[in-house]
Design an enzyme around this catalytic site. Structure first.
Site, PDB file in Angstrom:
ATOM      1  N   TRP A  70       0.837  -1.212   0.000  1.00 54.11           N
ATOM      2  CA  TRP A  70       0.000   0.000   0.000  1.00 54.11           C
ATOM      3  C   TRP A  70       0.864   1.251   0.000  1.00 54.11           C
ATOM      4  O   TRP A  70       0.544   2.243  -0.662  1.00 54.11           O
ATOM      5  CB  TRP A  70      -0.987  -0.031   1.165  1.00 54.11           C
ATOM      6  CG  TRP A  70      -1.814  -1.275   1.112  1.00 54.11           C
ATOM      7  CD1 TRP A  70      -1.750  -2.344   1.947  1.00 54.11           C
ATOM      8  CD2 TRP A  70      -2.784  -1.618   0.107  1.00 54.11           C
ATOM      9  NE1 TRP A  70      -2.612  -3.324   1.538  1.00 54.11           N
ATOM     10  CE2 TRP A  70      -3.264  -2.917   0.418  1.00 54.11           C
ATOM     11  CE3 TRP A  70      -3.287  -0.974  -1.021  1.00 54.11           C
ATOM     12  CZ2 TRP A  70      -4.234  -3.560  -0.353  1.00 54.11           C
ATOM     13  CZ3 TRP A  70      -4.252  -1.615  -1.801  1.00 54.11           C
ATOM     14  CH2 TRP A  70      -4.709  -2.889  -1.464  1.00 54.11           C
ATOM     15  N   LYS A 121     -12.368  -1.991   7.435  1.00 52.83           N
ATOM     16  CA  LYS A 121     -11.723  -2.863   8.416  1.00 52.83           C
ATOM     17  C   LYS A 121     -12.370  -2.611   9.785  1.00 52.83           C
ATOM     18  O   LYS A 121     -13.225  -3.366  10.213  1.00 52.83           O
ATOM     19  CB  LYS A 121     -10.226  -2.588   8.525  1.00 52.83           C
ATOM     20  CG  LYS A 121      -9.294  -2.849   7.391  1.00 52.83           C
ATOM     21  CD  LYS A 121      -9.466  -3.094   6.096  1.00 52.83           C
ATOM     22  CE  LYS A 121      -8.269  -2.934   5.224  1.00 52.83           C
ATOM     23  NZ  LYS A 121      -8.078  -4.064   4.316  1.00 52.83           N
ATOM     24  N   ASP A 156      -1.828   6.754   6.033  1.00 49.19           N
ATOM     25  CA  ASP A 156      -2.875   5.814   5.647  1.00 49.19           C
ATOM     26  C   ASP A 156      -3.113   4.923   6.863  1.00 49.19           C
ATOM     27  O   ASP A 156      -2.238   4.139   7.237  1.00 49.19           O
ATOM     28  CB  ASP A 156      -2.399   4.999   4.440  1.00 49.19           C
ATOM     29  CG  ASP A 156      -3.367   3.885   4.063  1.00 49.19           C
ATOM     30  OD1 ASP A 156      -4.408   3.724   4.734  1.00 49.19           O
ATOM     31  OD2 ASP A 156      -3.076   3.160   3.083  1.00 49.19           O
TER      32      ASP A 156
END
Lengths: 355, 355
Positions: B99, B190, B166
């Protein structure tokens, strides 16, 4: 009391779509897991995306060579994705209202924009007809239905260059000749799904031709190549979209949707034209079947708030017009039953008798 | 059979969040309408956004001068929004995995990127510690939790320049010092909501400083100024997020979430370290509390498929490791009960006895 949902969007969906979404949220496919907590890479979810894509292609008779994408971000994000992907030098836009203007603004940030015609001077009460699309434009952008002003392009236009269309609010309400377009996009929250998913129909060989840098997520190729799974897609809204697509098919497809839309719109416009209290705001030939806008006749202007209250008390939801037009807006999307239109007409007639 | 949901995302949510979302989909607030078909401008929905924003600020102790946004598009869209809004000349990125690399790629499209450190050579099994962040960088970007490789920055770093993070996969799992960041973002699927909504915490006075053209939807100012209502937001996912935020508060807030996360992670890592069949993949000091990655010990490598089958038959869901690491990954997000961790440990012990 029965509620009649005339919301402009997010808006009414078929009751079975709502109930089956709620069921899947409690337990998806008997998996013991909620639709909200399954992986988008799960074996059970890929068939959802595949079937939704296949039904899109079947219902809209999409030719070979096109991809159907399910993305996040809304049609407002598409306003900039379209010029990122298709505007090399010059694009033509038809200015038919608020959403067309917003689309045009994003294109102006990336290249030359020709506004081929505008009905802004008439508060967008009609769709311009006499204009020339430059033959050297990269594309010609239209907004097929103008949710706020209640006008609609009910037939595919002819254009010397490929067309791009925002069909957020009238997709699946009539057959379309997809071959005329390189891209058709829209927020799904009218005729398809709850808010949160954006559909894009894109011609594959129109992609990959830009000289500019395109951020990965704004590049349609990213999503075409990954089957809408480049990043986590909006799982719940996509599932609801699939249920709506199945419902459209079971009802007889887009031809049946068009007949129902014509029937409902004809009924309501007939009452607007007959009832001395009300007048329609859009030019008759451009009247939208999806968003039916009307105001009080000038001599009854002071009754506006009264009628809104009267109708609301009888279960009509979402009929206040957008502030740009005033008066009333009855959105009659695919899932709205004819009975709701009749209930509104009954309100209008009762209210007329009282005055 | 009871299912234990270790999915990496979309992932387990509190059962009451799931059930209350399903209820609101059938009838929102006793309105007679579904949450899927109400307007985002409805009087009933604004309080949902307002309360979600207020709970974000309360639970994370967000200082004055920050806005909380709920957007579409996913963290992958944020990867380009961050440089659009904050990268004028140069940005620093810490490369801790897939990511982080994706975030860096989008920044490279818009300016100079300094990779301050990387653990790529060690398959991202640790988080680099010795590096210098250039003092003239516009920001320093980190990925606090690496879902795929199972490493996590469990404390806020010190940086000579403002940080951007992030936090897709560990938001609300520990207290954060938000004042160190100009922007914290993440996909909600999540610890917060079903897929389809992205949260952004942004420092207002860090905005509006770029010389480049920013497309309207990619400009955080657009969303700050309109309170996340510039365009139709993802209504259903935002409502579920609100329910999760209420649940976090009722459980005792992020401090309680952190204690639970530590307890669950300690239990599972202790078993990985004790059990002769398994070994953890991440450096001990960088082990993630959210995504616990382990593989078969070299001498038991051939048992990998057997253990996956064995655990799956006992109700473990989503424990197959990402293909970049192999083996197993047990994602232990906030909503995962300790009982599920215990059930997995029982599996590991039973399997050990069999071999």
């Amino acid at each position: 009391m029965k509620k009649h949902n005339f919301n402009a969007g997010p808006s009414i969906l078929p009751r079975e779509v709502i109930e089956d979404t709620a069921k899947a949220i409690l337990d998806f496919n008997g998996s013991g897991l909620s639709l909200m907590e399954i992986s988008h890479r799960a074996k059970d979810f890929q068939p959802v995306v595949d079937e939704a894509e296949a039904l899109f292609k079947e219902l809209l008779n999409i030719p070979e060579g096109y991809s159907v994408l399910f993305l996040g971000g809304g049609a407002s994000l598409e306003f900039c994705m379209v010029p990122y992907n298709f505007l090399e030098k010059k694009a033509a836009y038809l200015n038919t209202g608020t959403w067309a203007k917003k689309a045009m603004k994003e294109a102006k940030g990336l290249g030359e924009v020709v506004e081929v015609a505008s009905s802004a001077d008439a508060n967008f009460s009609f769709i311009p007809k006499d204009y020339t699309v430059p033959a050297d434009a990269d594309y010609f952008h239209i907004t097929t239905n103008n949710t706020i002003f209640g006008t609609e392009l009910k037939e595919d236009l002819n254009s010397p260059v490929p067309m791009v269309a925002d069909m957020s609010s009238d997709i699946f309400s009539r057959p379309i000749d997809v071959s005329k377009y390189i891209c058709i996009y829209g927020g799904a929250q009218k005729n398809l799904a709850p808010a949160g998913v954006t559909f894009v129909i894109v011609k594959n060989d129109a992609l990959g031709k830009m000289s500019r840098y395109i951020p990965t997520m704004l590049n349609y190729q990213t999503h075409v190549e990954s089957g809408s799974m480049f990043n986590t897609p909006p799982v719940v809204p996509i599932y609801s979209a699939l249920l709506t697509l199945r419902w459209i098919k079971a009802q007889g497809g887009v031809k049946a949707m068009e007949s129902r839309a014509i029937e409902k719109a004809d009924l309501l416009y007939a009452e607007i034209d007959r009832n001395k209290l009300f007048v329609g705001t859009a030019a008759k030939e451009d009247r939208s079947r999806m968003n039916i806008c009307f105001v009080m006749a000038p001599e009854y202007k002071e009754l506006e708030a009264d009628f809104l209250k009267f109708a609301t008390e009888k279960g009509m939801i979402g009929i206040k017009g957008h502030r740009s037009v005033g008066g009333f807006r009855a959105s009659c999307y695919n899932a709205l039953p004819k009975e709701s239109v009749q209930a509104l007409i009954d309100c209008m007639q009762e209210f007329e008798k009282l005055h």
